[in-house]
Design an enzyme around this catalytic site. Structure first.
Site, PDB file in Angstrom:
ATOM      1  N   THR A   1       0.833  -1.206   0.000  1.00 19.02           N
ATOM      2  CA  THR A   1       0.000   0.000   0.000  1.00 19.02           C
ATOM      3  C   THR A   1       0.869   1.258   0.000  1.00 19.02           C
ATOM      4  O   THR A   1       0.581   2.238  -0.690  1.00 19.02           O
ATOM      5  CB  THR A   1      -0.912  -0.004   1.245  1.00 19.02           C
ATOM      6  OG1 THR A   1      -1.701  -1.184   1.215  1.00 19.02           O
ATOM      7  CG2 THR A   1      -1.812   1.206   1.288  1.00 19.02           C
TER       8      THR A   1
ATOM      9  N   HIS B   1       2.112   1.981  -3.426  1.00 21.68           N
ATOM     10  CA  HIS B   1       1.107   2.686  -4.239  1.00 21.68           C
ATOM     11  C   HIS B   1       1.102   4.180  -3.905  1.00 21.68           C
ATOM     12  O   HIS B   1       0.991   5.028  -4.786  1.00 21.68           O
ATOM     13  CB  HIS B   1      -0.299   2.109  -4.006  1.00 21.68           C
ATOM     14  CG  HIS B   1      -0.488   0.737  -4.572  1.00 21.68           C
ATOM     15  ND1 HIS B   1      -0.575   0.506  -5.921  1.00 21.68           N
ATOM     16  CD2 HIS B   1      -0.597  -0.475  -3.981  1.00 21.68           C
ATOM     17  CE1 HIS B   1      -0.727  -0.788  -6.137  1.00 21.68           C
ATOM     18  NE2 HIS B   1      -0.744  -1.407  -4.968  1.00 21.68           N
TER      19      HIS B   1
HETATM   20 ZN    ZN Z   1       0.158  -3.274   5.215  1.00 17.21          ZN
END
Ligand code: ZN
Length: 345
Positions: free
Chosen positions: A44, A47
């Site tokens: 994440t 990203h």
């Molecule tokens: Zn994580």
């Protein structure tokens, strides 16, 4: 205590993160302040680093990023009971509401109003983190800060792997990223008979073999059909854990599952993807989507397993001081790393 701290901030809507000086968060009556010792870099966070479409839609700027952490409690809100100064802890990064049907039924992980630290709210890549006391997970002495910092992704692996009974079952895991690899170790710990993990990245498959007692399969070089025969399975795998978000991987999983097989999906496809539903219907396959961790049953289970022999430490391949964060993100972006841990002490 000083009232300033270092923090890794998404400071502008472009690529990268910046180490900045920020005020130490002020806590409310139901919060604690945590001195962060170690943090894990998540997909994440990549990203958010790359500022892709999802990040641009989701993440407010400026934002302190990061959600995988371990540290110790240094300040306690006046309503908080049962926690003490100096308590070592990790914590659930999903901040839930208390009004939805799901929350009021105690299914906290299904609350539609969930907000994530380091994604929607100020995060853990900092010297101090404010967290609702409800979200704190105390750590036993046997779990050090480095493992504490990867409990969030280990929790994804545990939640996915324990979706179905694995005792005596043959398990196929597609995607040998850190969560897939940890899920393989969990599946073993939970008593699976055969655990096979597939990927196309030889570095990740090698790491999988070092962390867990699994049969790594590079699907570029090997046919899963041969592996099924080699391991003496009569029809195929009983349970599939999809960790890659890759369409071809899901197709292979369905193809090599037994009639009545079960699939837990954690991998996120990049967009809409075609699925051969008739194949799934005729094989009578059960599919479960998995999001986050069960709050707090997954945390309970994973700490119990870690205290009882589950060992995932070798999934951590890189360690940097927080000021070297650029090297940490470079390791993640190389596609060759396991978990990357930053030290904030
Ligand atoms: Zn994580």
């Amino acid at each position: 205590m000083t009232n300033e701290m270092r923090a890794l901030v998404k400071a502008a809507p472009t690529t990268g993160l910046q180490m900045q000086t920020r005020p130490v968060p002020e806590i409310g009556a139901d919060d604690v302040l945590i001195r962060v010792n170690k943090t894990g870099i998540c997909g994440t966070d990549i990203h958010i680093w790359q500022w892709d479409d999802w990040a641009a839609r989701t993440v407010p700027v400026p934002l302190v990023t990061g959600h995988e952490f371990a540290g110790e409690i240094v300040e306690i809100g006046r309503n908080v009971e049962g926690l003490s100064l100096g308590q070592r802890c990790s914590g659930e990064g999903h901040l839930i509401g208390r009004t939805s049907r799901q929350s009021r039924a105690g299914k906290f992980h299904l609350d539609p109003e969930t907000r994530g630290i380091g994604v929607n709210e100020q995060g853990a890549f900092a010297e101090y983190l404010r967290l609702p006391a409800f979200n704190v997970v105390p750590l036993p002495d046997s779990i050090d800060d480095e493992i504490g910092a990867i409990l969030d992704p280990l929790g994804n692996a545990v939640h996915t792997a324990l979706s179905f009974d694995l005792l005596g079952e043959d398990v196929l895991i597609t995607g040998a990223g850190p969560i897939g690899i940890m899920a393989a170790a969990v599946a073993r710990h939970a008593g699976a008979r055969n655990v096979v993990i597939t990927d196309v990245n030889p570095d990740r498959l090698r790491l999988a073999g070092q962390v867990a007692d699994v049969r790594p399969v590079n699907v570029v070089e090997e046919d899963l059909r041969d592996v099924v025969a080699e391991l003496g399975m009569k029809q195929g795998f009983d349970v599939g854990l999809e960790m890659s978000g890759n369409q071809a991987a899901l197709d292979q999983m369905v193809e090599h599952l037994v009639m009545g097989g079960r699939i837990a999906l954690l991998g996120i496809p990049p967009g809409k993807s075609p699925v051969d539903w008739s194949r799934i219907v005729f094989k009578a396959i059960t599919i479960k989507g998995v999001y986050g961790r069960e709050i707090f049953e997954t945390w309970y289970k994973m700490i119990a397993m870690l205290e009882n022999g589950l060992d995932v430490r070798r999934v951590i391949t890189h360690r940097f001081t927080a000021s070297d964060y650029e090297a940490g993100f470079a390791a993640m972006l190389s596609g060759k790393s396991g978990k990357v841990v930053l030290d904030w002490t």
